[in-house]
Motif scaffolding. Sequence first.
Motif, mmCIF file in Angstrom:
data_model
loop_
_atom_site.group_PDB
_atom_site.id
_atom_site.type_symbol
_atom_site.label_atom_id
_atom_site.label_comp_id
_atom_site.label_asym_id
_atom_site.label_seq_id
_atom_site.Cartn_x
_atom_site.Cartn_y
_atom_site.Cartn_z
ATOM 1 N N GLY A 151 -27.191 -14.731 17.044
ATOM 2 C CA GLY A 151 -28.452 -14.894 17.776
ATOM 3 C C GLY A 151 -28.268 -15.408 19.188
ATOM 4 N N ASN A 152 -27.160 -16.094 19.439
ATOM 5 C CA ASN A 152 -26.883 -16.605 20.784
ATOM 6 C C ASN A 152 -25.887 -15.691 21.479
ATOM 7 O OD1 ASN A 152 -28.382 -19.236 20.813
ATOM 8 N ND2 ASN A 152 -27.091 -19.583 19.017
ATOM 9 N N CYS A 153 -26.255 -15.229 22.645
ATOM 10 C CA CYS A 153 -25.446 -14.240 23.364
ATOM 11 C C CYS A 153 -24.893 -14.860 24.652
ATOM 12 C CB CYS A 153 -26.336 -13.035 23.697
ATOM 13 S SG CYS A 153 -25.489 -11.720 24.566
ATOM 14 N N TRP A 154 -23.577 -14.998 24.709
ATOM 15 C CA TRP A 154 -22.951 -15.571 25.895
ATOM 16 C C TRP A 154 -23.153 -14.672 27.117
ATOM 17 C CZ3 TRP A 154 -21.406 -20.305 26.764
ATOM 18 C CH2 TRP A 154 -20.961 -21.105 25.701
ATOM 19 N N LYS A 155 -23.401 -15.299 28.267
ATOM 20 C CA LYS A 155 -23.423 -14.554 29.531
ATOM 21 C C LYS A 155 -22.002 -14.126 29.851
ATOM 22 C CE LYS A 155 -27.316 -17.165 31.446
ATOM 23 N NZ LYS A 155 -27.757 -18.113 32.508
ATOM 24 N N GLN A 156 -21.875 -13.075 30.646
ATOM 25 C CA GLN A 156 -20.538 -12.554 30.941
ATOM 26 C C GLN A 156 -19.647 -13.578 31.620
ATOM 27 O OE1 GLN A 156 -20.776 -8.755 32.951
ATOM 28 N NE2 GLN A 156 -20.616 -7.692 30.994
ATOM 29 N N ASP A 157 -20.235 -14.428 32.474
ATOM 30 C CA ASP A 157 -19.424 -15.444 33.157
ATOM 31 C C ASP A 157 -19.264 -16.719 32.332
ATOM 32 O OD1 ASP A 157 -21.904 -16.597 33.292
ATOM 33 O OD2 ASP A 157 -22.004 -16.678 35.484
ATOM 34 N N ARG A 158 -19.786 -16.706 31.103
ATOM 35 C CA ARG A 158 -19.673 -17.822 30.155
ATOM 36 C C ARG A 158 -20.338 -19.113 30.673
ATOM 37 N NH1 ARG A 158 -13.673 -17.442 27.295
ATOM 38 N NH2 ARG A 158 -13.905 -15.311 26.505
ATOM 39 N N SER A 159 -21.270 -18.986 31.567
ATOM 40 C CA SER A 159 -21.947 -20.156 32.126
ATOM 41 C C SER A 159 -23.076 -20.652 31.224
ATOM 42 C CB SER A 159 -22.512 -19.832 33.508
ATOM 43 O OG SER A 159 -23.488 -18.798 33.409
ATOM 44 N N GLY A 160 -23.400 -19.892 30.205
ATOM 45 C CA GLY A 160 -24.470 -20.250 29.291
ATOM 46 C C GLY A 160 -24.755 -19.086 28.368
ATOM 47 N N TRP A 161 -25.804 -19.192 27.586
ATOM 48 C CA TRP A 161 -26.120 -18.115 26.672
ATOM 49 C C TRP A 161 -27.618 -17.894 26.603
ATOM 50 C CZ3 TRP A 161 -24.061 -22.795 24.874
ATOM 51 C CH2 TRP A 161 -24.922 -23.581 24.106
ATOM 52 N N SER A 162 -27.984 -16.727 26.123
ATOM 53 C CA SER A 162 -29.398 -16.395 25.935
ATOM 54 C C SER A 162 -29.650 -16.165 24.446
ATOM 55 C CB SER A 162 -29.761 -15.143 26.738
ATOM 56 O OG SER A 162 -28.932 -14.052 26.352
ATOM 57 N N TRP A 163 -30.928 -16.130 24.083
ATOM 58 C CA TRP A 163 -31.311 -15.993 22.683
ATOM 59 C C TRP A 163 -31.755 -14.560 22.420
ATOM 60 C CZ3 TRP A 163 -30.645 -17.628 18.098
ATOM 61 C CH2 TRP A 163 -31.568 -17.393 17.077
ATOM 62 N N ASP A 164 -31.197 -13.946 21.365
ATOM 63 C CA ASP A 164 -31.558 -12.561 21.046
ATOM 64 C C ASP A 164 -31.555 -12.350 19.532
ATOM 65 O OD1 ASP A 164 -32.023 -9.866 20.865
ATOM 66 O OD2 ASP A 164 -30.505 -9.273 22.337
ATOM 67 N N PRO A 165 -32.722 -12.453 18.893
ATOM 68 C CA PRO A 165 -32.814 -12.240 17.446
ATOM 69 C C PRO A 165 -33.221 -10.813 17.085
ATOM 70 C CG PRO A 165 -34.848 -13.205 18.199
ATOM 71 C CD PRO A 165 -34.019 -12.950 19.431
ATOM 72 N N SER A 166 -33.033 -9.885 18.017
ATOM 73 C CA SER A 166 -33.468 -8.502 17.774
ATOM 74 C C SER A 166 -32.559 -7.816 16.764
ATOM 75 C CB SER A 166 -33.465 -7.700 19.073
ATOM 76 O OG SER A 166 -32.135 -7.500 19.539
ATOM 77 N N LYS A 167 -33.102 -6.812 16.113
ATOM 78 C CA LYS A 167 -32.342 -6.035 15.132
ATOM 79 C C LYS A 167 -31.132 -5.375 15.785
ATOM 80 C CE LYS A 167 -32.945 -2.096 11.987
ATOM 81 N NZ LYS A 167 -33.929 -1.158 11.409
ATOM 82 N N ALA A 168 -31.334 -4.810 16.961
ATOM 83 C CA ALA A 168 -30.243 -4.107 17.648
ATOM 84 C C ALA A 168 -29.090 -5.071 17.950
ATOM 85 C CB ALA A 168 -30.755 -3.473 18.936
ATOM 86 N N TYR A 169 -29.425 -6.245 18.425
ATOM 87 C CA TYR A 169 -28.362 -7.201 18.771
ATOM 88 C C TYR A 169 -27.632 -7.690 17.524
ATOM 89 C CZ TYR A 169 -25.777 -11.218 20.328
ATOM 90 O OH TYR A 169 -24.748 -12.090 20.565
ATOM 91 N N ILE A 170 -28.365 -8.040 16.482
ATOM 92 C CA ILE A 170 -27.749 -8.557 15.254
ATOM 93 C C ILE A 170 -26.791 -7.524 14.656
ATOM 94 C CG2 ILE A 170 -28.219 -9.239 12.855
ATOM 95 C CD1 ILE A 170 -30.806 -10.570 13.930
ATOM 96 N N LYS A 171 -27.214 -6.267 14.650
ATOM 97 C CA LYS A 171 -26.387 -5.228 14.017
ATOM 98 C C LYS A 171 -25.158 -4.895 14.857
ATOM 99 C CE LYS A 171 -27.831 -2.462 11.066
ATOM 100 N NZ LYS A 171 -28.351 -1.317 10.296
ATOM 101 N N GLU A 172 -25.216 -5.188 16.133
ATOM 102 C CA GLU A 172 -24.036 -5.014 16.977
ATOM 103 C C GLU A 172 -23.133 -6.248 16.887
ATOM 104 O OE1 GLU A 172 -21.348 -3.111 19.235
ATOM 105 O OE2 GLU A 172 -23.207 -2.231 18.468
ATOM 106 N N ALA A 173 -23.746 -7.425 16.895
ATOM 107 C CA ALA A 173 -22.980 -8.673 16.876
ATOM 108 C C ALA A 173 -22.182 -8.840 15.588
ATOM 109 C CB ALA A 173 -23.921 -9.861 17.064
ATOM 110 N N VAL A 174 -22.707 -8.359 14.470
ATOM 111 C CA VAL A 174 -22.001 -8.527 13.199
ATOM 112 C C VAL A 174 -20.653 -7.797 13.224
ATOM 113 C CG1 VAL A 174 -22.962 -6.537 11.947
ATOM 114 C CG2 VAL A 174 -22.312 -8.601 10.686
#
Length: 303
Positions: free
Chosen positions: A78-101
């Motif tokens: 659910g937490n998605c790191w920014k490319q520069d690793r300076s922080g993260w954003s929140w993404d509970p979407s189906k598309a993101y979860i199925k890719e992150a797994v």
Amino acid sequence: MKRRRLGASDLYVTELGLGCMSIGTDELSSRKIIEAALEEGINYFDTADLYDFGENEKIVGSALKDVREQVIIATKVGNCWKQDRSGWSWDPSKAYIKEAVKNSLKRLGTDYIDLYQLHGGTIEDPIDETIEAFEELKAEGLIRYYGISSIRPNVIREYVRKSEMVSVMMQYSMLDRRPEEEALPLLHEKGISAVTRGPLAKGLLSDKLLEKVSEKGYLDYSYEELRKTLGLLKEKVGAGRSFTEVALQYNLANPAVASVVAGASSAEQIRGNAKAVKSQPLTDQEVELIKDLTKNNIYPEHR
């Protein structure tokens, strides 16, 4: 070490789990911590894709590779790191979860995850979509079960009502009794397990309890209230036994709790926590005394 059933699943988790966030990124020392956990009989290991930019999953997966079928690996999404690793954003979407797994599976070096958890969440999330993602991953065999990691009562209620989750991870201790009012009774009634974290309240409930007191206090305890409460707990409940035992056994005394997940930065810490969990359970009278001596906190926020 005793095991308890996780919700309605066929997973039986040890009463003590290893919270892997604190094991560090040095592979040799982190492997020693995990090996000490295995030696103590621990079978439940909790990580997340957020920890150390995914490195934690790699270390955990590598260390458990040879015993994969004997252990239960839990990770989070659910937490998605920014490319520069300076922080993260929140993404509970189906598309993101199925890719992150897929990325978690690759880092863990396994073809399935025993328990996949949503790493947070708010009531504004697309909850139906999130549940749909978890259910599809179950059907595809990529995860065995799912749960959430949340202290938000309104979010927990929605997932209890709508999903087939088997667990909720939440902070819980003698100094943070907020789950006792709204979350734990509901979970117990519905046959969903609580997996608790923070049982030692940042070391305040360890054997170094009074040394850890900060002028900032803790939650709704002032500095003076903390000193008084900890002193009374030590005197009336902790006499003759490790205070870590009292703290961990308090969590395990709640019927909704399946496992207490404690972090460790050394093999010695693991052994101490394991000894505490294997110790004598608190009596009903001791539990009631602890409740009398501590605050019955509630959630004014986190909605």
